[in-house]
Motif scaffolding. Structure first.
Motif, mmCIF file in Angstrom:
data_model
loop_
_atom_site.group_PDB
_atom_site.id
_atom_site.type_symbol
_atom_site.label_atom_id
_atom_site.label_comp_id
_atom_site.label_asym_id
_atom_site.label_seq_id
_atom_site.Cartn_x
_atom_site.Cartn_y
_atom_site.Cartn_z
ATOM 1 N N SER A 1 0.869 -1.278 0.014
ATOM 2 C CA SER A 1 -0.036 0.010 0.051
ATOM 3 C C SER A 1 0.838 1.276 -0.011
ATOM 4 O O SER A 1 0.508 2.320 -0.560
ATOM 5 N N THR A 2 2.004 1.382 0.688
ATOM 6 C CA THR A 2 2.700 2.545 0.684
ATOM 7 C C THR A 2 3.391 2.666 -0.509
ATOM 8 O O THR A 2 3.532 3.897 -1.200
ATOM 9 N N ALA A 3 3.704 1.627 -1.385
ATOM 10 C CA ALA A 3 4.407 1.562 -2.635
ATOM 11 C C ALA A 3 3.320 2.402 -3.603
ATOM 12 O O ALA A 3 3.763 3.312 -4.304
ATOM 13 N N LYS A 4 2.006 1.833 -3.442
ATOM 14 C CA LYS A 4 0.871 2.532 -4.040
ATOM 15 C C LYS A 4 0.700 3.865 -3.879
ATOM 16 O O LYS A 4 0.608 4.551 -4.804
ATOM 17 N N SER A 5 0.773 4.219 -2.732
ATOM 18 C CA SER A 5 0.488 5.510 -2.569
ATOM 19 C C SER A 5 1.597 6.607 -2.832
ATOM 20 O O SER A 5 1.295 7.713 -3.156
ATOM 21 N N VAL A 6 2.837 6.041 -2.933
ATOM 22 C CA VAL A 6 4.085 6.912 -3.263
ATOM 23 C C VAL A 6 3.844 7.077 -4.882
ATOM 24 O O VAL A 6 4.179 8.350 -5.359
ATOM 25 N N TYR A 7 3.510 5.971 -5.554
ATOM 26 C CA TYR A 7 3.479 5.982 -6.744
ATOM 27 C C TYR A 7 2.340 6.930 -7.080
ATOM 28 O O TYR A 7 2.605 7.799 -8.316
ATOM 29 N N ARG A 8 1.100 6.768 -6.523
ATOM 30 C CA ARG A 8 0.003 7.837 -6.974
ATOM 31 C C ARG A 8 0.447 9.347 -6.665
ATOM 32 O O ARG A 8 0.068 10.062 -7.352
ATOM 33 N N LYS A 9 1.054 9.535 -5.688
ATOM 34 C CA LYS A 9 1.402 10.824 -5.627
ATOM 35 C C LYS A 9 2.522 11.423 -6.386
ATOM 36 O O LYS A 9 2.393 12.770 -7.033
ATOM 37 N N GLY A 10 3.279 10.445 -7.133
ATOM 38 C CA GLY A 10 4.226 10.651 -8.075
ATOM 39 C C GLY A 10 3.349 11.166 -9.290
ATOM 40 O O GLY A 10 3.534 12.172 -10.179
ATOM 41 N N VAL A 11 2.293 10.236 -9.464
ATOM 42 C CA VAL A 11 1.353 10.563 -10.718
ATOM 43 C C VAL A 11 0.782 12.226 -10.731
ATOM 44 O O VAL A 11 0.690 12.864 -11.643
ATOM 45 N N ARG A 12 0.336 12.587 -9.354
ATOM 46 C CA ARG A 12 -0.425 13.606 -9.230
ATOM 47 C C ARG A 12 0.534 14.654 -9.385
ATOM 48 O O ARG A 12 0.492 15.741 -9.886
ATOM 49 N N ASP A 13 1.881 14.443 -8.637
ATOM 50 C CA ASP A 13 2.950 15.674 -8.789
ATOM 51 C C ASP A 13 3.404 15.750 -10.582
ATOM 52 O O ASP A 13 4.089 16.831 -10.697
ATOM 53 N N GLY A 14 3.383 14.763 -11.294
ATOM 54 C CA GLY A 14 3.954 14.784 -12.463
ATOM 55 C C GLY A 14 2.733 15.303 -13.535
ATOM 56 O O GLY A 14 2.953 15.702 -14.404
ATOM 57 N N ALA A 15 1.553 15.376 -13.274
ATOM 58 C CA ALA A 15 0.417 15.878 -14.029
ATOM 59 C C ALA A 15 0.921 17.435 -14.432
ATOM 60 O O ALA A 15 0.567 17.511 -15.654
ATOM 61 N N PRO A 16 1.308 18.308 -13.901
ATOM 62 C CA PRO A 16 1.189 19.357 -14.298
ATOM 63 C C PRO A 16 2.227 19.578 -15.595
ATOM 64 O O PRO A 16 2.153 20.703 -16.419
ATOM 65 N N PHE A 17 3.213 18.760 -15.336
ATOM 66 C CA PHE A 17 4.199 18.796 -16.597
ATOM 67 C C PHE A 17 3.786 18.432 -17.903
ATOM 68 O O PHE A 17 4.291 18.590 -18.947
ATOM 69 N N LEU A 18 2.248 17.863 -17.958
ATOM 70 C CA LEU A 18 1.537 17.561 -19.149
ATOM 71 C C LEU A 18 1.430 18.817 -19.857
ATOM 72 O O LEU A 18 1.655 18.888 -21.214
ATOM 73 N N LEU A 19 1.201 20.011 -19.262
ATOM 74 C CA LEU A 19 1.198 21.232 -19.983
ATOM 75 C C LEU A 19 2.387 21.609 -20.656
ATOM 76 O O LEU A 19 2.347 22.339 -21.864
ATOM 77 N N MET A 20 3.618 21.199 -20.345
ATOM 78 C CA MET A 20 4.901 21.297 -21.138
ATOM 79 C C MET A 20 4.864 20.113 -22.049
ATOM 80 O O MET A 20 5.293 20.511 -23.415
ATOM 81 N N ALA A 21 4.769 19.050 -21.964
ATOM 82 C CA ALA A 21 5.162 17.963 -22.731
ATOM 83 C C ALA A 21 4.171 17.612 -23.812
ATOM 84 O O ALA A 21 4.601 17.612 -25.104
ATOM 85 N N LEU A 22 2.942 18.309 -23.735
ATOM 86 C CA LEU A 22 1.793 17.991 -24.727
ATOM 87 C C LEU A 22 2.166 19.016 -26.030
ATOM 88 O O LEU A 22 2.350 18.463 -26.843
ATOM 89 N N PRO A 23 2.323 20.283 -25.686
ATOM 90 C CA PRO A 23 2.637 21.262 -26.891
ATOM 91 C C PRO A 23 4.108 20.676 -27.657
ATOM 92 O O PRO A 23 4.254 20.733 -28.851
ATOM 93 N N PHE A 24 5.063 20.390 -26.622
ATOM 94 C CA PHE A 24 6.584 20.011 -27.174
ATOM 95 C C PHE A 24 6.370 19.092 -28.300
ATOM 96 O O PHE A 24 6.805 19.028 -29.209
#
Lengths: 111, 234
Positions: free
Chosen positions: B4-27
């Motif tokens: 469960s901790t592996a999963k929660s750490v992974y999920r936090k990573g997904v959330r923290d990475g989401a804003p970078f889509l704004l950059m990756a998408l247009p590039f």
């Protein structure tokens, strides 16, 4: 572009392997040994040493105009540099540069 | 460590990475557009984004290919742009060096600017994470960015073929490069390196495609390192 299809795939494959090995290098193979400080210092400058040299000729002598310096493209690229530096953000620079590029192309009747 | 901790750490990573889509998408979209403009086939364009998966290097390779540079010079220019990732790799060792091999092998594939920087911020803030948890976090940050990168490339490639030349798409590549340079100009040493790179590249335009750029890059790295050394002493 006049590479054969096989040559293009060769470029892609070698770039893929090379890029992966660079990313894997220390983490996977070299381990925890520190790199010489001079090497680290030089490596830090690679992006800023490669990209401007690539942009300068393209901005001053664009292919689309047959190598003639063209004010709209030049203005656009300078705005990209200014805005991306000012905002510390690439995306704002791109948007500002594209706005200037199209405004200029329309104003000069090129679009 | 529980699942469960592996999963929660992974999920936090997904959330923290989401804003970078704004950059990756247009590039990535722009890469697809520029690559199809340059005449690459869809499969080749996908190959670039899926296998190389490194924005600046993909653009660098594309530009050298548009100039019909020798294959060795295409590779040299693009890999030079990626050399900074050797530093990322080295900087991750204290955090992930003890993580399982499969994690380190996967992290190497998805070690981009954004995933690296976001993960390093998290590792500094939460030193209590185990190496394996840190690996899960890294994978979480990258797990939206990586597929978005490939899908947006495909979208750009499909759209790019239908845009007429008056729209100056040839200029997408220089604009992207310049936009990556701006935020890197953090010190006098960086500005000096960038200026040297421009000046030497322009002076050596007469050399075969790509040759002048490689020489300019080496000069610029030396100037950058020299100015930095000089500033540290002053």
């Amino acid at each position: 572009m006049n590479y054969s299809s096989a040559e293009i795939w060769l470029i892609i494959a070698l770039l893929a392997v090379g890029t992966y090995l660079i990313r894997f290098s220390f983490l996977g193979l070299i381990g925890d040994r520190p790199m010489p400080p001079l090497v680290l210092k030089l490596l830090r400058f690679t992006p800023v040493a490669v990209l401007p040299g690539m942009v300068a000729p393209l901005a001053l002598f664009p292919d689309a105009t047959g190598g003639e310096t063209e004010p709209v493209r030049l203005a656009s690229i300078l705005v990209v540099l200014a805005v991306s530096w000012w905002r510390k953000n690439a995306l704002w620079g791109i948007l500002a540069g594209i706005a200037v590029l199209y405004a200029g192309l329309i104003a000069t009747g090129q679009l | 460590m529980t699942a469960s901790t592996a999963k929660s750490v992974y999920r936090k990573g997904v959330r923290d990475g989401a804003p970078f889509l704004l950059m990756a998408l247009p590039f990535a979209t722009f890469f697809g557009v520029a690559a199809s403009e340059a005449g690459l086939q869809l499969a080749q364009i996908i190959g670039f984004s899926l296998l190389v998966i490194a924005g600046a290097a993909q653009f660098a390779a594309l530009q050298m290919m548009i100039d019909n540079a020798a294959i060795a010079l295409v590779l040299l220019a693009a890999l030079a742009v990626n050399l900074r990732m050797a530093m990322y790799s080295a900087a991750l060792v204290p955090h992930l060096g003890a993580a399982p091999f499969w994690q380190r092998a996967l992290v190497a594939y998805i070690n981009f600017d954004q995933s690296y920087m976001q993960s390093m911020i998290e590792y500094e803030e939460r030193p209590e994470l185990t190496p394996t948890q840190k690996g899960w976090y890294f994978m979480g940050v990258a797990s939206l960015i990586a597929p978005t990168w490939v899908i947006a490339t495909i979208a750009g490639a499909l759209v790019g073929q239908s845009i007429p030349p008056e729209y100056a798409l040839d200029f997408v590549v220089p604009i992207m490069f310049m936009a990556m340079v701006g935020p890197m100009l953090k010190s006098l040493a960086h500005v000096a390196a960038a200026f040297t790179s421009c000046a030497v590249a322009l002076a050596l335009l007469g050399l075969p495609s790509g040759m002048g750029l490689i020489i300019a890059a080496f000069c610029a790295m030396a100037v950058g390192a020299a100015v930095e050394t000089w500033m540290e002493r002053a």
